[in-house]
Design an enzyme around this catalytic site. Structure first.
Site, PDB file in Angstrom:
ATOM      1  N   HIS A  59       3.738  -3.451  19.778  1.00 13.77           N
ATOM      2  CA  HIS A  59       3.104  -4.740  19.525  1.00 13.77           C
ATOM      3  C   HIS A  59       1.595  -4.615  19.688  1.00 13.77           C
ATOM      4  CE1 HIS A  59       7.043  -6.310  21.538  1.00 13.77           C
ATOM      5  NE2 HIS A  59       7.264  -5.920  20.301  1.00 13.77           N
ATOM      6  N   TYR A 106       0.700  -7.048  33.539  1.00  8.74           N
ATOM      7  CA  TYR A 106      -0.430  -6.957  32.623  1.00  8.74           C
ATOM      8  C   TYR A 106      -1.254  -8.245  32.623  1.00  8.74           C
ATOM      9  CZ  TYR A 106       3.127  -8.748  29.287  1.00  8.74           C
ATOM     10  OH  TYR A 106       4.138  -9.468  28.663  1.00  8.74           O
TER      11      TYR A 106
END
Length: 477
Positions: free
Chosen positions: A68, A131
């Site tokens: 992605h 993240y």
């Protein structure tokens, strides 16, 4: 456990950075500073302004996610376990399709820039990674994602666990091959005041250098009407350049002009700064030498940290706008002086007067340097695209400070006319016959150390003026 030194190293993919994190451990377990802005920026990570923190937990070995590419930057590290990471450059450009792989455990992290596809395969059970991202997730943002098939034969990711044995979603299995992927363009720069002299130069510079941008003039983004702003355009933007302002210095001294100047130059900038903070978007804001009172001796220049002390309404409103712009975590305040663009300006007026036989009087006790809009546009874009440090910058032409009278003489001389036709006059004499004039700084010279340190191109004032005059459209009446 002996902790490693914090370090940041580059990879074959520009902007993709590997981070070595110090991990402190004993019989109780371990501890690490997962994100420490001051230390990590000093070590070489971008000051990317994260606004959201996500955690992905993966129960089984071989869980595979990706590939992605999102329209934002990501900083990823492992909380527990170990992963194999694969990153593919899916941005438009020569690096499209470049692959980088690495194993990541708690002692490592990776910074993934916008448009670089990332994928992970877990190598231990109960692996979790975290993240940070510098934009908020939304359905609109998801529409900008770019995907690549995990099994693409061209990229040929060397998965430690074959994909036929891995755990992955049907969506990830269905992603396209590299040959059919549309590369992700850089995020656009939003330009406010796009129809002004500087705005037109910014648009032209972006077009000439294929820099994605969105231009808004007063009809589409009226700074004084925040309720009507198209703020969704801010999401995912690379930066905002505020080139819009109320610049009618004398008009700002009138009862009608004063509130207009404050509305555009201060109140609106406060709202714009709030919108940029909310969207996590950097702001480049154009300011002026008028934030200083001009009383510095004429053989000296104003530094970026000199205290502001404006004496005009225009200068006061711009100083207030600076204070508002500085509240954006990533900002560049660029002060300039004596701006010359492709519209009505002093140089064009002098060239016209020379050609029509007029012998003007020009003030000879205001000192400073000219700034040409294409140069200023290039400087603003440079600060954004190089992710220059946040702060205040001064930008004008280089060379000794001169007076308006000297500039007028140069214009006449370059046009083949006698510079002696121009009569010098003091500011006091000039304003005595023109009531309502705003006070001007006697010294508008800005110290250019900040521009040099940032690698901005500085033109010699005298030669730059000659080159400008040689381009006749700029000096038409």
């Amino acid at each position: 456990m002996v902790a490693a030194e914090l370090s940041v190293t580059g990879t074959e993919i520009p902007g993709l950075l590997m981070v070595q994190l110090p991990v402190h451990g004993d019989e109780r377990g371990w501890f690490k500073e997962n994100w420490q802005r001051e230390k990590m920026v000093a070590a070489g990570l971008p000051d990317f302004g994260p606004v959201q923190n996500n955690i992905s937990f993966n129960a089984a070995v071989g869980t595979t996610r990706g590939i992605h590419a999102e329209p934002w930057d990501k900083y990823i590290s492992v909380a527990t376990g170990k992963i194999f990471g694969a990153w593919v450059d899916l941005r438009a450009g020569a690096g499209f399709g470049t692959l980088v792989t690495a194993q990541i455990s708690p002692g490592q992290a990776v910074f993934v820039p916008r448009g670089v596809g990332n994928a992970f395969q877990t190598l231990e059970p109960d692996t979790a990674y975290t993240y940070l991202v510098n934009d908020h997730w939304s359905a609109r943002a998801q529409e900008q994602y770019t995907f690549l098939n995990l099994a693409d034969p061209t990229v040929a990711v060397p998965w430690p666990i074959g994909l036929d044995q891995a755990v992955l979603s049907d969506k990830d299995r269905a992603h396209p091959a590299l040959e059919t992927v549309t590369p992700m363009d850089p995020a656009p720069i939003i330009i406010l005041g796009a129809n002004g002299q500087l705005g037109r130069a910014l648009i032209s510079h972006c077009q000439d250098h294929a820099i994605p941008h969105l231009g808004f003039d007063r009809t589409s983004w009226d700074l004084t009407a925040p309720h009507a702003w198209p703020t969704p355009a801010l999401q995912g933007a690379r930066a905002v350049i505020n080139a819009a302002a109320h610049t009618q210095v004398d008009d700002a001294e009138t009862p009608e002009g004063r509130p207009q100047a404050w509305a555009a130059n201060a109140t609106a900038v406060t709202a714009l700064a709030a919108a940029c903070r909310a969207a996590g978007v950097p702001l480049a804001h154009v300011s002026t030498d008028y934030v200083f009172d001009g009383t510095l001796p004429v053989d000296q220049a104003y530094s970026t940290d000199a205290p502001v002390s404006p004496v005009s309404v225009y200068g006061q409103s711009k100083a207030a706008g600076e204070a508002a712009a500085a509240t954006v975590p990533r900002h560049w305040i660029v002060r300039t002086s004596w701006v010359i663009g492709d519209g009505h300006n002093f140089v064009a007026t002098m060239a016209r007067l020379a050609a029509t036989g007029v012998d003007p009087t020009v003030v000879d006790d205001q000192h400073g340097r000219l700034t040409f809009t294409p140069d200023l546009a290039q400087a603003l874009i440079h600060l954004i695209t190089t992710e220059a440090p946040t702060g205040t910058y001064h930008y004008t032409c280089d060379g000794p400070a001169v007076t308006w009278h000297q500039i007028a003489q140069w214009v006449y001389s370059d046009a083949g006319h006698d510079p002696a036709r121009i009569t010098p006059i003091s500011t006091a004499e000039y304003t005595a016959t023109r009531p309502g004039q705003a006070p001007r700084p006697t010294n508008s010279t800005l110290d250019l150390t900040s521009a040099r340190d940032a690698g901005l191109a500085l033109s010699d004032l005298r030669s730059r003026l000659t080159a400008w005059l040689d381009s006749s459209p700029h000096t038409s009446s």
